[in-house]
Design a protein around this motif. Structure first.
Motif, PDB file in Angstrom:
ATOM      1  N   ALA A   1       0.847  -1.197   0.000  1.00  0.00           N
ATOM      2  CA  ALA A   1       0.000   0.000   0.000  1.00  0.00           C
ATOM      3  C   ALA A   1       0.880   1.243   0.000  1.00  0.00           C
ATOM      4  CB  ALA A   1      -0.897   0.005   1.231  1.00  0.00           C
ATOM      5  N   PRO A   2       0.424   2.328  -0.626  1.00  0.00           N
ATOM      6  CA  PRO A   2       1.201   3.572  -0.602  1.00  0.00           C
ATOM      7  C   PRO A   2       1.357   4.095   0.821  1.00  0.00           C
ATOM      8  CG  PRO A   2      -0.523   3.654  -2.264  1.00  0.00           C
ATOM      9  CD  PRO A   2      -0.793   2.432  -1.430  1.00  0.00           C
ATOM     10  N   VAL A   3       2.335   4.977   0.996  1.00  0.00           N
ATOM     11  CA  VAL A   3       2.573   5.567   2.319  1.00  0.00           C
ATOM     12  C   VAL A   3       1.324   6.270   2.817  1.00  0.00           C
ATOM     13  CG1 VAL A   3       3.989   7.213   3.596  1.00  0.00           C
ATOM     14  CG2 VAL A   3       5.003   5.871   1.758  1.00  0.00           C
ATOM     15  N   PHE A   4       0.712   7.055   1.962  1.00  0.00           N
ATOM     16  CA  PHE A   4      -0.559   7.690   2.296  1.00  0.00           C
ATOM     17  C   PHE A   4      -1.320   7.898   0.987  1.00  0.00           C
ATOM     18  CE2 PHE A   4       2.774  10.879   2.071  1.00  0.00           C
ATOM     19  CZ  PHE A   4       2.316  11.735   1.088  1.00  0.00           C
ATOM     20  N   VAL A   5      -2.615   7.806   1.061  1.00  0.00           N
ATOM     21  CA  VAL A   5      -3.457   7.970  -0.122  1.00  0.00           C
ATOM     22  C   VAL A   5      -4.416   9.115   0.135  1.00  0.00           C
ATOM     23  CG1 VAL A   5      -5.142   6.912  -1.650  1.00  0.00           C
ATOM     24  CG2 VAL A   5      -3.293   5.523  -0.688  1.00  0.00           C
ATOM     25  N   VAL A   6      -4.413  10.103  -0.751  1.00  0.00           N
ATOM     26  CA  VAL A   6      -5.299  11.252  -0.612  1.00  0.00           C
ATOM     27  C   VAL A   6      -6.121  11.355  -1.887  1.00  0.00           C
ATOM     28  CG1 VAL A   6      -5.442  13.728  -0.297  1.00  0.00           C
ATOM     29  CG2 VAL A   6      -3.636  12.434   0.855  1.00  0.00           C
ATOM     30  N   GLN A   7      -7.394  11.253  -1.742  1.00  0.00           N
ATOM     31  CA  GLN A   7      -8.287  11.387  -2.883  1.00  0.00           C
ATOM     32  C   GLN A   7      -9.295  12.478  -2.550  1.00  0.00           C
ATOM     33  OE1 GLN A   7      -9.899   7.453  -3.451  1.00  0.00           O
ATOM     34  NE2 GLN A   7      -8.092   6.730  -4.577  1.00  0.00           N
ATOM     35  N   THR A   8      -9.050  13.610  -3.131  1.00  0.00           N
ATOM     36  CA  THR A   8      -9.935  14.732  -2.847  1.00  0.00           C
ATOM     37  C   THR A   8     -10.006  15.654  -4.046  1.00  0.00           C
ATOM     38  OG1 THR A   8     -10.298  16.648  -1.400  1.00  0.00           O
ATOM     39  CG2 THR A   8      -8.010  16.044  -1.850  1.00  0.00           C
ATOM     40  N   GLY A   9     -11.169  16.197  -4.281  1.00  0.00           N
ATOM     41  CA  GLY A   9     -11.283  17.179  -5.339  1.00  0.00           C
ATOM     42  C   GLY A   9     -10.634  18.480  -4.889  1.00  0.00           C
ATOM     43  N   VAL A  10      -9.779  19.031  -5.688  1.00  0.00           N
ATOM     44  CA  VAL A  10      -9.042  20.238  -5.317  1.00  0.00           C
ATOM     45  C   VAL A  10      -9.481  21.375  -6.221  1.00  0.00           C
ATOM     46  CG1 VAL A  10      -6.775  21.303  -5.126  1.00  0.00           C
ATOM     47  CG2 VAL A  10      -7.067  18.894  -4.528  1.00  0.00           C
ATOM     48  N   SER A  11      -9.897  22.448  -5.592  1.00  0.00           N
ATOM     49  CA  SER A  11     -10.289  23.641  -6.332  1.00  0.00           C
ATOM     50  C   SER A  11      -9.404  24.790  -5.868  1.00  0.00           C
ATOM     51  CB  SER A  11     -11.764  23.968  -6.085  1.00  0.00           C
ATOM     52  OG  SER A  11     -12.131  25.153  -6.744  1.00  0.00           O
ATOM     53  N   LEU A  12      -8.590  25.309  -6.790  1.00  0.00           N
ATOM     54  CA  LEU A  12      -7.650  26.370  -6.441  1.00  0.00           C
ATOM     55  C   LEU A  12      -8.082  27.680  -7.085  1.00  0.00           C
ATOM     56  CD1 LEU A  12      -4.292  24.444  -6.997  1.00  0.00           C
ATOM     57  CD2 LEU A  12      -5.554  24.755  -4.855  1.00  0.00           C
ATOM     58  N   LYS A  13      -7.972  28.745  -6.306  1.00  0.00           N
ATOM     59  CA  LYS A  13      -8.275  30.073  -6.814  1.00  0.00           C
ATOM     60  C   LYS A  13      -6.990  30.878  -6.902  1.00  0.00           C
ATOM     61  CE  LYS A  13     -12.904  29.984  -4.783  1.00  0.00           C
ATOM     62  NZ  LYS A  13     -13.860  30.627  -3.831  1.00  0.00           N
ATOM     63  N   ALA A  14      -6.938  31.795  -7.850  1.00  0.00           N
ATOM     64  CA  ALA A  14      -5.711  32.535  -8.131  1.00  0.00           C
ATOM     65  C   ALA A  14      -5.122  33.217  -6.897  1.00  0.00           C
ATOM     66  CB  ALA A  14      -5.970  33.555  -9.246  1.00  0.00           C
ATOM     67  N   PRO A  15      -5.934  33.921  -6.064  1.00  0.00           N
ATOM     68  CA  PRO A  15      -5.342  34.599  -4.898  1.00  0.00           C
ATOM     69  C   PRO A  15      -4.660  33.640  -3.926  1.00  0.00           C
ATOM     70  CG  PRO A  15      -7.540  35.435  -5.349  1.00  0.00           C
ATOM     71  CD  PRO A  15      -7.374  34.222  -6.195  1.00  0.00           C
ATOM     72  N   GLU A  16      -5.072  32.381  -3.919  1.00  0.00           N
ATOM     73  CA  GLU A  16      -4.519  31.440  -2.951  1.00  0.00           C
ATOM     74  C   GLU A  16      -3.065  31.080  -3.256  1.00  0.00           C
ATOM     75  OE1 GLU A  16      -6.247  27.683  -0.374  1.00  0.00           O
ATOM     76  OE2 GLU A  16      -7.034  28.078  -2.374  1.00  0.00           O
ATOM     77  N   PHE A  17      -2.645  31.294  -4.495  1.00  0.00           N
ATOM     78  CA  PHE A  17      -1.249  30.997  -4.821  1.00  0.00           C
ATOM     79  C   PHE A  17      -0.301  31.926  -4.076  1.00  0.00           C
ATOM     80  CE2 PHE A  17      -3.272  28.738  -8.292  1.00  0.00           C
ATOM     81  CZ  PHE A  17      -2.473  27.601  -8.387  1.00  0.00           C
ATOM     82  N   ALA A  18      -0.752  33.124  -3.738  1.00  0.00           N
ATOM     83  CA  ALA A  18       0.071  34.016  -2.909  1.00  0.00           C
ATOM     84  C   ALA A  18       0.237  33.422  -1.513  1.00  0.00           C
ATOM     85  CB  ALA A  18      -0.577  35.402  -2.834  1.00  0.00           C
ATOM     86  N   VAL A  19      -0.821  32.794  -1.019  1.00  0.00           N
ATOM     87  CA  VAL A  19      -0.739  32.128   0.283  1.00  0.00           C
ATOM     88  C   VAL A  19       0.233  30.961   0.207  1.00  0.00           C
ATOM     89  CG1 VAL A  19      -2.038  30.876   2.049  1.00  0.00           C
ATOM     90  CG2 VAL A  19      -3.093  32.819   0.866  1.00  0.00           C
ATOM     91  N   PHE A  20       0.186  30.201  -0.884  1.00  0.00           N
ATOM     92  CA  PHE A  20       1.105  29.069  -1.052  1.00  0.00           C
ATOM     93  C   PHE A  20       2.555  29.552  -1.083  1.00  0.00           C
ATOM     94  CE2 PHE A  20      -2.472  26.742  -3.445  1.00  0.00           C
ATOM     95  CZ  PHE A  20      -2.953  26.224  -2.248  1.00  0.00           C
ATOM     96  N   ALA A  21       2.784  30.679  -1.736  1.00  0.00           N
ATOM     97  CA  ALA A  21       4.145  31.215  -1.798  1.00  0.00           C
ATOM     98  C   ALA A  21       4.642  31.597  -0.408  1.00  0.00           C
ATOM     99  CB  ALA A  21       4.184  32.423  -2.734  1.00  0.00           C
ATOM    100  N   LEU A  22       3.789  32.262   0.364  1.00  0.00           N
ATOM    101  CA  LEU A  22       4.171  32.648   1.725  1.00  0.00           C
ATOM    102  C   LEU A  22       4.376  31.417   2.604  1.00  0.00           C
ATOM    103  CD1 LEU A  22       1.784  35.703   2.283  1.00  0.00           C
ATOM    104  CD2 LEU A  22       4.249  35.742   1.836  1.00  0.00           C
ATOM    105  N   MET A  23       3.516  30.414   2.430  1.00  0.00           N
ATOM    106  CA  MET A  23       3.691  29.187   3.191  1.00  0.00           C
ATOM    107  C   MET A  23       4.996  28.499   2.803  1.00  0.00           C
ATOM    108  SD  MET A  23       1.053  26.009   3.883  1.00  0.00           S
ATOM    109  CE  MET A  23       1.158  25.228   2.265  1.00  0.00           C
ATOM    110  N   GLY A  24       5.377  28.609   1.529  1.00  0.00           N
ATOM    111  CA  GLY A  24       6.644  28.045   1.103  1.00  0.00           C
ATOM    112  C   GLY A  24       7.815  28.682   1.822  1.00  0.00           C
ATOM    113  N   LEU A  25       7.780  29.998   1.992  1.00  0.00           N
ATOM    114  CA  LEU A  25       8.833  30.684   2.732  1.00  0.00           C
ATOM    115  C   LEU A  25       8.900  30.191   4.174  1.00  0.00           C
ATOM    116  CD1 LEU A  25       8.281  34.344   1.454  1.00  0.00           C
ATOM    117  CD2 LEU A  25       9.871  32.627   0.577  1.00  0.00           C
ATOM    118  N   LEU A  26       7.732  30.001   4.772  1.00  0.00           N
ATOM    119  CA  LEU A  26       7.682  29.493   6.139  1.00  0.00           C
ATOM    120  C   LEU A  26       8.213  28.067   6.210  1.00  0.00           C
ATOM    121  CD1 LEU A  26       6.814  29.820   9.094  1.00  0.00           C
ATOM    122  CD2 LEU A  26       4.503  29.087   8.411  1.00  0.00           C
ATOM    123  N   CYS A  27       7.855  27.253   5.236  1.00  0.00           N
ATOM    124  CA  CYS A  27       8.340  25.867   5.205  1.00  0.00           C
ATOM    125  C   CYS A  27       9.853  25.827   5.062  1.00  0.00           C
ATOM    126  CB  CYS A  27       7.694  25.107   4.045  1.00  0.00           C
ATOM    127  SG  CYS A  27       5.935  24.744   4.279  1.00  0.00           S
TER     128      CYS A  27
END
Length: 579
Positions: free
Chosen positions: A220-246
């Motif tokens: 079995a895979p390490v973890f299995v995630v099956q979810t519909g993902v809906s991304l909006k353009a403004p959220e990519f700024a949040v992802f970028a900031l989260m990347g800096l934090l990561c």
């Protein structure tokens, strides 16, 4: 023309068959070994009552379980330290950094006995619940298996490095059910080039690893995630900031690991005692916060479920996992750093999503998007493989949108980590061992070549009492314009120029000696020598032993340049080699 004539069509076919067979065999063997390793860890966890399920099923009293929870890691720490630091010929832990070193500097892997003993130490560490990862030992085991090919002395250029990469790719493929990620990781982190000569066998090894794990053993895979993902353009700024934090958290994790190793090395205890102390810490943590001990497979699976952990619990697991992993690795347990990084990143992603929702921000992507993205963003700088991290997400989730979100977070995380830490934890570990890969493979290999290996075979070296006329005749006969003088004990005294010699004088050369413009130590590397030669003018540079001050020999500027050109040509040939 002669060299080309030797590479006949039949030779080419033999090489193709050889490298493809190497990829197939190593892929199959490594996959079976990696699966056996994981199953052995789980078996030990149940046998030693490390897993929560085994404790519940044991029927023992709470007092007995408390004693076992403390005693097992204490005894395990002592035994693991004895195995690794006493029985292994290399007397130290080993891991992916050793595979990188072997491939980049074209050196052999640690001997097979050391590799197997260190792997046994990692098995024991994971079996008793230490906070270390399983993927590092699996990668190292694959590299050890690949390294055995060196003993076959196959007549194929670069086959040893290719075989090591095949073992690494198969281990990642079998571990994650992600053959593309295994292929890319071997090239991205280990080989660091994409020649066709290596690409084909590594692809076969990774594919075979996947088939063995997914088809034959139905892992079995390490973890299995099956979810519909809906991304909006403004959220990519949040992802970028989260990347800096990561990236910042990843740096904190890696620096804590290095600090733990430094502190552990300074503690004046025998290895078994250090291991026992680390085991005691693991046991106490198992009583207080069991989620930060062991493999963390259940912690990782629950981390993708919204509401499984409260914000305070996620914060404690994040900090606790960083500290406990540093204690375990620094004090004597053996294991990887990948699995703990996954848990740390998962907790960070969950905290970010929880914080944003607490602020009343609506329309965010699903909880799992933040968890998975942060998980890979914290992990990828540790192993120095951002593409691998993104591909693992895609292969495990089959979600294009989730992969895009992870890509943004991973990129910003790696930008921060690369700028303020380095390419990976493994590269910094190698740097601390004297191998600097930051300037590329050529520079690293040149750093490992001492100039004494390129000393002139017939150098114009004379004793200080030699007559000028005799020295002049000797220099004329061999075409040298300079000579180098030593005393009766071989100690370097200086150099002389042919224009200063009197062809009719029997006076000793000691009267006309000059102090050397530049002197190399016997251990000076070709890389350092090239930098020191920038303003040098002369025939050759004396090489003097630092301790005894004896003249080892002399090396010409041309010999040093030739060593550099040979290394560059060899690496270019490897990086552009075809089947």
């Amino acid at each position: 023309m002669a060299s080309a004539a030797r590479v006949t069509p039949s030779t080419t076919v033999q090489r193709i068959i050889t490298v493809l067979t190497v990829g197939f065999v190593i892929g199959a063997v490594t996959a079976v070994a990696a699966i056996a390793f994981v199953e052995a860890v789980l078996w030990l966890n149940d046998l030693l009552l490390v897993s929560a399920y085994a404790k519940v099923q044991s029927g023992l009293s709470p007092l007995a379980l408390l004693v076992i929870t403390l005693a097992v890691p204490i005894a395990g720490g002592a035994v693991v330290s004895f195995i690794v630091f006493r029985l292994a010929p290399i007397h130290r832990p080993a891991g992916p950094a050793d595979a990188i070193l072997a491939v980049q500097l074209q050196k052999p892997m640690p001997d097979t006995r050391s590799g197997l003993i260190v792997t046994l130490g990692a098995l024991g560490s994971l079996g008793v619940g230490a906070s270390v990862g399983q993927y590092g030992p699996m990668v190292f085991l694959g590299a050890v298996i690949g390294g055995m090919v060196e003993k076959l002395r196959l007549a194929v250029p670069n086959v040893n490095a290719i075989a090591i990469a095949c073992g690494v790719a198969a281990s990642i493929s079998a571990a994650f059910n992600a053959p593309i990620a295994g292929l890319v990781f071997a090239h991205e982190a280990i080989l660091r080039h994409y020649s066709m000569q290596s690409f084909a066998p590594v692809t076969i090894a990774s594919t075979v690893g996947y088939v063995v794990a997914n088809v034959l053993f139905e892992r079995a895979p390490v973890f299995v995630v099956q979810t519909g993902v809906s991304l909006k353009a403004p959220e990519f700024a949040v992802f970028a900031l989260m990347g800096l934090l990561c990236g910042a958290v990843s740096i904190l994790y890696m620096r804590t690991l290095l600090a733990g190793a430094r502190i552990g090395g300074r503690i004046k205890l025998v290895p078994e005692a250090r291991g026992a102390v680390a085991g005691l810490v693991v046991g106490l943590c198992a009583l207080w916060l069991p989620e930060i001990t062991g493999l963390g497979q259940y912690t990782l699976r629950f981390a993708t479920i919204e509401g499984a952990f409260a914000a305070s619990e996620m914060a404690m697991i994040l900090v606790g996992k960083i500290v406990l992993t540093a204690v375990c690795i620094g004090m004597g347990f053996v294991g990887g750093v990948f699995s703990p990084a996954l848990i740390i990143g998962a907790m960070l992603g969950g905290l970010v999503w929880t914080g944003l929702t607490a602020l009343g921000i609506e329309g965010l992507a699903a909880f799992t998007v933040y968890v998975i993205s942060a998980m890979m963003a914290v992990t990828s700088p540790v192993i120095g493989a951002p593409l691998t991290a993104i591909l693992i997400v895609f292969e495990l989730t089959r979600s294009y949108e989730l992969s895009i979100a992870s890509m943004v977070v991973v990129v910003f995380s790696n930008v921060v980590a690369f700028r303020f830490f380095g390419r990976s934890l493994f590269d910094i570990q190698l740097l601390l061992r004297g191998c600097d890969l930051s300037q590329g493979r050529a520079e690293a290999q040149l750093s490992g070549l001492p100039v004494r290996d390129y000393a002139a075979k017939q150098a114009p070296i004379f004793e200080v009492g030699s007559g000028q006329a005799a020295v002049r005749a000797e220099l004329d006969a061999h075409g040298w314009s300079e000579g180098y003088a030593v005393d009766a004990e071989g100690l370097f005294q200086g150099y002389l120029r042919i224009i200063d010699l009197d062809a009719s004088s029997s006076a000793p050369v000691a009267e006309i000696l000059r102090p050397a413009q530049l002197v190399f130590d016997a251990d000076t590397s070709v890389r350092d020598a090239m930098r020191l030669l920038e303003d040098f003018v002369g025939d050759a540079i004396p090489i003097v032993d630092h301790d005894s001050q004896r003249l080892v020999g002399v090396v010409t500027e041309a010999a040093i340049v030739r060593a550099y050109l040979d290394i560059v040509a060899k690496l270019r040939s490897e990086e552009n080699a075809g089947l």
